[in-house]
Design an enzyme around this catalytic site. Structure first.
Site, short mmCIF file in Angstrom:
data_model
loop_
_atom_site.label_atom_id
_atom_site.label_comp_id
_atom_site.label_asym_id
_atom_site.label_seq_id
_atom_site.Cartn_x
_atom_site.Cartn_y
_atom_site.Cartn_z
N LYS A 182 33.74 41.12 45.13
CA LYS A 182 34.38 42.31 44.47
C LYS A 182 35.29 43.15 45.39
O LYS A 182 35.40 44.30 45.19
CB LYS A 182 33.13 43.27 44.00
CG LYS A 182 32.11 42.56 43.10
CD LYS A 182 32.14 41.65 42.25
CE LYS A 182 33.02 42.17 41.05
NZ LYS A 182 33.74 41.05 40.18
N GLY A 211 38.71 41.91 45.45
CA GLY A 211 40.00 41.60 45.18
C GLY A 211 40.28 40.07 45.00
O GLY A 211 41.31 39.76 45.14
N HIS A 269 33.25 33.43 50.06
CA HIS A 269 32.66 34.85 50.29
C HIS A 269 31.82 34.71 51.65
O HIS A 269 31.26 35.67 52.04
CB HIS A 269 31.74 35.21 49.35
CG HIS A 269 32.64 35.55 48.15
ND1 HIS A 269 33.56 36.30 48.10
CD2 HIS A 269 32.27 35.36 46.69
CE1 HIS A 269 34.12 36.67 46.78
NE2 HIS A 269 33.10 36.03 45.87
N SER A 278 31.66 48.10 42.13
CA SER A 278 31.85 46.92 41.40
C SER A 278 30.97 45.87 41.47
O SER A 278 30.77 45.17 40.29
CB SER A 278 33.20 46.38 41.94
OG SER A 278 33.78 45.39 41.22
N PHE A 284 28.74 43.99 38.36
CA PHE A 284 28.81 42.50 38.50
C PHE A 284 27.47 41.88 38.12
O PHE A 284 27.32 41.06 37.75
CB PHE A 284 29.77 42.02 39.75
CG PHE A 284 29.85 40.66 39.79
CD1 PHE A 284 30.54 39.67 38.78
CD2 PHE A 284 29.03 39.81 40.76
CE1 PHE A 284 30.74 38.46 38.81
CE2 PHE A 284 29.40 38.25 40.91
CZ PHE A 284 30.21 37.88 39.89
N ARG A 313 37.13 44.90 35.26
CA ARG A 313 36.37 46.17 34.74
C ARG A 313 37.51 47.28 34.75
O ARG A 313 38.10 47.70 33.85
CB ARG A 313 35.41 46.41 35.68
CG ARG A 313 34.12 47.45 34.86
CD ARG A 313 33.17 47.62 35.60
NE ARG A 313 33.45 48.11 36.96
CZ ARG A 313 33.23 49.39 37.10
NH1 ARG A 313 33.11 50.45 36.30
NH2 ARG A 313 33.65 49.93 38.21
N LYS A 314 37.85 47.64 36.04
CA LYS A 314 39.06 48.62 36.03
C LYS A 314 40.05 48.28 37.19
O LYS A 314 41.15 48.58 36.92
CB LYS A 314 38.25 49.80 36.73
CG LYS A 314 37.42 50.67 35.56
CD LYS A 314 36.94 52.10 35.96
CE LYS A 314 36.00 52.65 34.95
NZ LYS A 314 35.66 54.01 35.33
#
Length: 295
Positions: A48, A50, A108, A138, A142, A257-258
């Protein structure tokens, strides 16, 4: 929320002391044995932060801004998530082995778990870090929509888990600091989500310089436009809507989402923020890493 729902331990085990999905752990030998190629570009983020955004930008760069080429498949096929191996469903290692060079490789993993062949081949790496407050928010949403997670509980409960590193891929603090320290020794570009939001063109120019690539101004502008949040949110090859509902339920919360910086202010109470900041100061003490919590 029913207490009979699966718990943290039903979903996660430990990999080198880091909380990780059990299915990932079972298959991790395939990740460790992965043979990197010298022209692989590794994209690393804490979840989360980018990841999809930087992946889309880089795929556009690699394809010289050809938007139709970048719609050839979903982002998770164009930039395989290497450690995501779920038998009979998806296999990041196999997807990468089937790809022609140059490959974009998404990860990740904390720095200590990166397969050794990437270091041996001196592969270039791009790390993107995002401020902890926004990542926590975020990640909470998720957890609710991505069905590989246990129920996150209330926001307060999830925030506790985030602060103590009891989430997939472990502690945000250790992750961002671990990769920050390594940037001195290897061919790495360390970017910040907030800088990308504030001046995306400048950050794309940094990427081009790092990759020894030169693109015309109009191509850079095209990449900027097509990697904007609004364009990616509408793009089925970038917004994860092609994922089956049993994997990701966009009716619970959209994957995209945003995409803003500072949204944490709409989620944290004053008390939560004060407690979070106090804990943050302790965990980041001594690090030269600096974040903007808003822009």
């Amino acid at each position: 929320m029913s207490s009979s729902k699966p718990s943290f331990s039903d979903y996660f085990g430990k990999l080198g002391g880091i909380p990780m999905y059990k299915k990932f752990i079972e298959q991790f030998h395939n990740v460790e044995e992965f043979e990197a190629r010298p022209d692989d570009l590794v994209i690393v983020t804490y979840p989360k932060s980018g990841t999809t955004w930087i992946s889309e930008i880089l795929d556009l760069i690699y394809n010289h801004g050809d938007v139709e080429k970048c719609k050839r498949d979903a982002i998770y096929k164009r930039v395989p998530f290497m450690e995501l191996i779920i038998p009979r469903l998806t296999n990041g290692v196999e997807d990468l082995n089937d790809m022609q060079s140059p490959r974009l490789v998404k990860k990740h993993l904390p720095v200590q778990l990166l397969p050794s062949s990437f270091w041996k081949n001196n592969c270039k790496m791009v790390y993107v870090a995002r401020n902890a407050n926004d990542v926590a928010v975020s990640y909470y949403y998720f957890y609710q929509m991505a069905k590989m997670h246990p129920d996150p509980g209330t926001w307060e409960e999830f925030l506790d888990k985030f602060m103590t590193g009891k989430v997939a891929f472990g502690s945000w603090y250790d992750h961002v600091k671990g990769w920050w320290e390594k940037k001195k020794d290897y061919c790495k570009l360390y970017l910040f989500y907030e800088d990308m939001k504030q001046d995306p063109k400048c950050e794309i120019q940094k990427l081009l310089k790092f990759l020894d690539k030169d693109l015309p101004e109009e191509t850079v502008d095209k990449i900027l436009y097509h990697s904007s949040f609004d364009m990616m949110k509408q793009n089925p090859s970038a917004n994860y809507t092609t994922m089956p509902k049993f994997c990701m339920d966009h009716s619970v919360s959209p994957f995209m989402r945003k995409g803003v910086s500072g949204d944490w202010k709409n989620q944290f109470t004053v008390v939560q923020y004060e407690r979070f900041e106090e804990d943050y100061e302790k965990k980041m003490k001594g690090s030269t890493l600096q974040f903007h919590s808003e822009i």
